[in-house]
Design an enzyme around this catalytic site. Structure first.
Site, PDB file in Angstrom:
ATOM      1  N   LYS A 156       0.788  -1.228   0.000  1.00  0.00           N
ATOM      2  CA  LYS A 156       0.000   0.000   0.000  1.00  0.00           C
ATOM      3  C   LYS A 156       0.828   1.291   0.000  1.00  0.00           C
ATOM      4  O   LYS A 156       0.307   2.372   0.247  1.00  0.00           O
ATOM      5  CB  LYS A 156      -1.007   0.050   1.181  1.00  0.00           C
ATOM      6  N   HIS A 166       7.242  -7.289  -2.217  1.00  0.00           N
ATOM      7  CA  HIS A 166       6.977  -6.581  -0.952  1.00  0.00           C
ATOM      8  C   HIS A 166       7.906  -7.123   0.146  1.00  0.00           C
ATOM      9  O   HIS A 166       7.737  -6.781   1.311  1.00  0.00           O
ATOM     10  CB  HIS A 166       5.538  -6.808  -0.492  1.00  0.00           C
ATOM     11  N   SER A 177      -4.550   2.624   4.471  1.00  0.00           N
ATOM     12  CA  SER A 177      -4.746   2.065   3.144  1.00  0.00           C
ATOM     13  C   SER A 177      -4.814   0.529   3.218  1.00  0.00           C
ATOM     14  O   SER A 177      -5.639  -0.107   2.558  1.00  0.00           O
ATOM     15  CB  SER A 177      -3.605   2.510   2.228  1.00  0.00           C
TER      16      SER A 177
HETATM   17  P1  A3P Z   1      -5.070   4.778  -0.661  1.00  0.00           P
HETATM   18  O1  A3P Z   1      -5.689   3.525  -0.158  1.00  0.00           O
HETATM   19  O2  A3P Z   1      -4.560   5.651   0.451  1.00  0.00           O
HETATM   20  O3  A3P Z   1      -5.927   5.535  -1.613  1.00  0.00           O
HETATM   21  P2  A3P Z   1      -0.302  -0.242  -3.666  1.00  0.00           P
HETATM   22  O4  A3P Z   1      -0.321  -0.072  -5.132  1.00  0.00           O
HETATM   23  O5  A3P Z   1       1.065  -0.355  -3.072  1.00  0.00           O
HETATM   24  O6  A3P Z   1      -1.240  -1.313  -3.214  1.00  0.00           O
HETATM   25  O7  A3P Z   1      -0.825   1.133  -3.021  1.00  0.00           O
HETATM   26  C1  A3P Z   1      -2.154   1.542  -3.177  1.00  0.00           C
HETATM   27  C2  A3P Z   1      -2.283   2.953  -2.666  1.00  0.00           C
HETATM   28  O8  A3P Z   1      -1.659   3.836  -3.625  1.00  0.00           O
HETATM   29  C3  A3P Z   1      -3.734   3.401  -2.561  1.00  0.00           C
HETATM   30  O9  A3P Z   1      -3.748   4.363  -1.500  1.00  0.00           O
HETATM   31  C4  A3P Z   1      -3.940   4.038  -3.927  1.00  0.00           C
HETATM   32  O10 A3P Z   1      -5.033   4.912  -3.992  1.00  0.00           O
HETATM   33  C5  A3P Z   1      -2.616   4.771  -4.074  1.00  0.00           C
HETATM   34  N1  A3P Z   1      -2.333   5.153  -5.470  1.00  0.00           N
HETATM   35  C6  A3P Z   1      -2.354   4.376  -6.571  1.00  0.00           C
HETATM   36  N2  A3P Z   1      -2.101   5.102  -7.672  1.00  0.00           N
HETATM   37  C7  A3P Z   1      -1.915   6.382  -7.262  1.00  0.00           C
HETATM   38  C8  A3P Z   1      -1.637   7.613  -7.946  1.00  0.00           C
HETATM   39  N3  A3P Z   1      -1.511   7.675  -9.273  1.00  0.00           N
HETATM   40  N4  A3P Z   1      -1.511   8.727  -7.192  1.00  0.00           N
HETATM   41  C9  A3P Z   1      -1.647   8.680  -5.850  1.00  0.00           C
HETATM   42  N5  A3P Z   1      -1.923   7.554  -5.156  1.00  0.00           N
HETATM   43  C10 A3P Z   1      -2.053   6.411  -5.852  1.00  0.00           C
END
Ligand code: A3P
Length: 295
Positions: A48, A108, A138
């Site tokens: 996340k 990860h 998240s």
């Molecule tokens: P939130 O749950 O806070 O919205 P991962 O890809 O490591 O699983 O992380 C997911 C998190 O990154 C989520 O956070 C998601 O919304 C955020 N995320 C994905 N793409 C993004 C972008 N282009 N800009 C900002 N946040 C992004």
């Protein structure tokens, strides 16, 4: 297995004190003996922290901004996730082995569990760190909607579980500290989610330089646009739209949820925040790693 099974949710197993999916634990020998190649790029994150975001950025850079090429597959399929296992589907290791070089891979894993060949082959590592509180929030929403990880239970319970590091891939603190240290001896580009939110253009340029690419202004603007939260949220090749309901129920919480810095303030109570800060100070003592949370 420490996490109670709820509603058919799978249990986690454990490797060296780090919780991982049971299927990953079952594959552990094969994951540890994974053969990295010298020209592999490994994207490393705590869950996340913005994995999908950096994956899309890296792919856009590698494909010279060709959107059609970036749409060849959903983002989570473009880069094999090395410790991923979900039989009978091909494992992350098998997907990586079948991939021609140069490969971009995802993990990860904390430093101590990384297959040793990545260090031996002196690969490039791209780490994205996100502040612990927003990661926790998240991760909580992710565990609510993903059916293949344990049910997080109510927020106040999850808060304790996360602080104790009893979540998949282990404690946040050891993860970021481990990778922060690794950058002193290995080829690690260490980025922050918060910096990416603040100045995406600058951070994309850093990634491009790290990958040995030169982006002209037009291409840079195109990548900034295409990897903005709103555009990625609408992009079926980035927003997990094709993932079946039996694996993710995005009506509970969308994968592209908020994408902001500081959403923890909408979740932490004052008392939780105080406890968290106290615990954080102890666990992060002795590192010069700092997160800048202010806008
Ligand atoms: P939130 O749950 O806070 O919205 P991962 O890809 O490591 O699983 O992380 C997911 C998190 O990154 C989520 O956070 C998601 O919304 C955020 N995320 C994905 N793409 C993004 C972008 N282009 N800009 C900002 N946040 C992004």
């Amino acid at each position: 297995a420490l996490t109670p099974e709820k509603e058919g949710r799978p249990e986690l197993g454990e490797v060296e004190g780090i919780l991982l999916s049971q299927a990953t634990c079952n594959e552990w020998q094969r994951i540890q003996s994974f053969q990295a190649r010298p020209d592999d790029l490994l994207i490393c994150t705590y869950p996340k922290a913005g994995t999908t975001w950096i994956q899309e950025i890296v792919d856009m850079i590698q494909q010279d901004g060709d959107l059609e090429k970036c749409k060849r597959a959903p983002v989570h399929r473009r880069h094999p996730f090395i410790e991923w296992a979900r039989p009978p589907q091909p494992s992350g290791v098998e997907q990586a082995e079948a991939m021609p070089s140069p490969r971009t891979l995802k993990t990860h894993l904390p430093v101590k569990l990384l297959p040793p060949s990545f260090w031996e082959q002196q690969c490039k590592f791209l780490y994205v760190a996100r502040n612990a509180k927003d990661c926790m929030v998240s991760y909580y929403h992710f565990q609510r909607m993903s059916k293949v990880v344990p049910d997080p239970g109510p927020w106040h319970e999850y808060f304790e579980v996360f602080m104790a590091g009893k979540v998949g891939w282990g404690p946040w603190h050891d993860h970021v500290k481990g990778w922060w240290k690794a950058k002193d001896t290995h080829c690690v580009l260490f980025l922050f989610y918060e910096d990416m939110k603040k100045d995406l253009k600058r951070e994309i340029q850093k990634v491009a330089r790290f990958l040995g690419k030169n982006l002209d202004q037009e291409l840079l603007e195109k990548i900034v646009y295409h990897t903005s939260f709103d555009v990625m949220k609408d992009n079926p090749m980035a927003n997990r739209a094709g993932v079946p309901l039996s694996i993710m129920d995005q009506s509970i919480s969308p994968f592209m949820r908020k994408g902001t810095v500081g959403d923890w303030k909408n979740h932490f109570t004052v008392a939780q925040n105080e406890r968290f800060d106290e615990d954080y100070e102890e666990k992060m003592a002795g590192t010069n790693l700092t997160f800048f949370l202010l806008p």
